[in-house]
Design an enzyme around this catalytic site. Structure first.
Site, PDB file in Angstrom:
ATOM      1  N   HIS A  85       0.828  -1.208   0.000  1.00 45.53           N
ATOM      2  CA  HIS A  85       0.000   0.000   0.000  1.00 45.53           C
ATOM      3  C   HIS A  85       0.860   1.255   0.000  1.00 45.53           C
ATOM      4  CE1 HIS A  85      -4.378  -1.064   0.668  1.00 45.53           C
ATOM      5  NE2 HIS A  85      -3.791  -2.238   0.629  1.00 45.53           N
ATOM      6  N   ASP A  86       2.006   1.199   0.660  1.00 49.30           N
ATOM      7  CA  ASP A  86       2.888   2.360   0.666  1.00 49.30           C
ATOM      8  C   ASP A  86       3.489   2.597  -0.712  1.00 49.30           C
ATOM      9  OD1 ASP A  86       4.420   4.508   1.848  1.00 49.30           O
ATOM     10  OD2 ASP A  86       6.163   3.192   1.714  1.00 49.30           O
ATOM     11  N   VAL A  89       1.424   3.987  -3.898  1.00 51.32           N
ATOM     12  CA  VAL A  89       0.948   5.367  -3.798  1.00 51.32           C
ATOM     13  C   VAL A  89       2.159   6.242  -3.482  1.00 51.32           C
ATOM     14  CG1 VAL A  89      -0.602   6.981  -2.633  1.00 51.32           C
ATOM     15  CG2 VAL A  89      -1.266   4.579  -2.883  1.00 51.32           C
TER      16      VAL A  89
END
EC number: 1.11.1.7
Length: 342
Positions: A85-86, A89
Site C-alpha cells: 500500500h505504501d 501510492v
C-alpha cells in the site's frame, strides 16, 4: 514423476517471451528478471547504505519483527500488505505511516491495514542506536522481507537509501486496487509503477497467506456485475462456504482456504479449482496473458519463491523523486519532523 526446475523455467520463459496484446496496447515483450538484472538499482539505492551508518539495522529489525510475529502470526501478511500500500501510492516513501487528518492511513482502502505499531516499535529501538539515520521507508521495506521469511517465504537482499516523504493524501490512496478490477486494469496499474505482467501474477501470490474482509468478496456472492446472481466462476461448494462465512461485511476469510498459514504455491492451485477468493485473483486464471504464468508458478515452490523475491525488490524500488530529493529521515514514523511542514 518430478518435473525438473529447468523444464518449468523453460515453460515460464516461453510463456513470457511472447508478445502480449490488449485492446489498446502496443505489443509488449516480457522478460523474466533476476536479482542480477536489478543491479541498476544501485544508482538510486544501495545494498551497503547502512554498513557504516548503522551496521546492525537489519539485525534490530529482524529481532523485533520476529518478536511481534511470534506473538501474533497474522501480523506477517499484514506487514507485507502495508508495504504494498505504501509503494503503489507516491512510491516507497512511508507516506502510508503518516497519521494526520486526510492522510493515506485514513482512506477507505487503508481501513483494514494493520501493523503500524510494529513499525513504531522498531523505529523507537533504532533511534536509540542510530538516531536520525534510518528512514521509516527503509524500515518498512525490511520489515516486509522479514515478515515474509518468518511466514516461511523467501529471503532477498534489500537495497536501502529511501527518504521519508512529507505528503500523504487520502484521495491518492483511491488508486489502490480493491479486488474487483479487470486483468487489463491491473496490468495497466502495474505498468504505471514500472512492474510487468509477471510481477502482477507473482505478487498476487502473496495471497497464499493472510485474510481479507468479507466486504471485498460480497459482490461475488450475491450480485456479480449487477446480475443479482453469484459469480458463475466460483466453485459451488466454495460459494456455499463463503456465504456461510461472510454473513457480515466485517468478518474475515482466508485468502487461501487450503493452507492459510503456509507460504506456498497452493494459491495458484486454488485458481485452477475456481476457489480463488478475490475476483482479481481468480481472473488471473481465465486471462490468456496471466494464466500461463500462474500455471508455471504452480508447478514448483522454488520457482515462485525465487521470483517473489525479485518482484518484491522491484516493488520496493518504486521511488517518488520529490520525496528522494526533498524528503527527510523521520524521528517518529507517524509525523513529519517538527522543523518541516507538509
Amino acid at each position: 514423476m518430478k518435473i525438473s526446475s529447468f523444464f518449468i523455467i523453460t515453460i515460464l520463459v516461453a510463456s513470457l517471451s511472447v508478445y502480449v496484446f490488449a485492446d489498446d496496447y502496443s505489443s509488449i515483450a516480457l522478460k523474466v528478471s533476476t536479482l542480477e538484472d536489478l543491479s541498476s538499482l544501485e544508482d538510486d539505492l544501495s545494498y551497503s547504505f547502512y554498513r557504516e551508518r548503522c551496521h546492525d539495522v537489519e539485525g534490530i529489525i529482524y529481532r523485533k519483527v520476529k518478536e511481534w510475529v511470534y506473538k501474533d502470526p497474522t501480523l506477517a501478511p499484514s506487514l507485507l500488505r502495508l508495504q504494498y500500500h505504501d509503494c503503489v501510492v507516491r512510491g516507497c516513501d512511508a507516506s502510508i505511516l503518516l497519521d494526520h487528518e486526510g492522510s493515506e492511513k485514513t482512506a477507505n482502502s487503508s481501513k483494514s491495514l494493520r501493523g503500524f505499531e510494529v513499525i513504531d516499535d522498531i523505529k523507537a529501538e533504532i533511534e536509540k542506536k542510530c538516531p536520525k539515520t534510518v528512514s521509516c521507508a527503509d524500515i518498512l521495506t525490511a520489515v516486509a522481507r522479514d515478515a515474509t521469511v518468518l511466514a516461511g517465504g523467501p529471503y532477498w537482499m534489500v537495497p536501502y537509501g529511501r527518504k521519508d516523504g512529507r505528503v500523504s493524501l487520502a484521495k491518492e490512496a483511491t488508486i489502490v486496487p480493491k479486488g474487483s478490477e479487470s486483468v487489463t486494469n491491473l496490468i495497466e496499474f502495474f505498468q504505471s509503477k514500472g512492474l510487468n505482467v509477471l510481477d502482477l501474477v507473482v505478487l498476487s501470490g502473496a495471497h497464499t497467506i493472510g485474510r481479507a474482509t468479507c466486504e471485498s468478496v460480497q459482490h461475488r456472492l450475491y450480485d456479480y456485475k449487477g446480475t443479482k446472481k453469484p459469480d458463475p466462476s466460483l466453485d459451488p461448494k466454495y460459494l456455499n462456504y463463503l456465504r456461510r462465512k461472510c454473513r457480515w461485511a466485517s468478518e474475515k476469510v482466508y485468502l487461501d482456504g487450503e493452507t492459510p498459514d503456509a507460504f506456498d504455491t497452493q494459491f495458484y492451485h486454488n485458481l485452477k479449482k475456481n476457489t480463488g477468493l478475490l475476483s482479481t485473483d481468480q481472473l488471473l486464471y481465465s486471462d490468456s496473458r496471466t494464466k500461463p504464468i500462474a500455471n508455471g508458478l504452480s508447478l514448483e515452490s522454488s520457482l515462485f519463491k525465487n521470483q517473489f523475491g525479485v518482484s518484491m525488490v522491484k516493488l520496493a524500488s518504486i521511488l517518488d523523486y520529490t520525496s528522494q530529493d526533498y524528503g527527510e529521515i523521520r524521528v517518529d514514523c507517524k509525523y513529519v519532523n517538527k522543523e518541516t511542514k507538509y
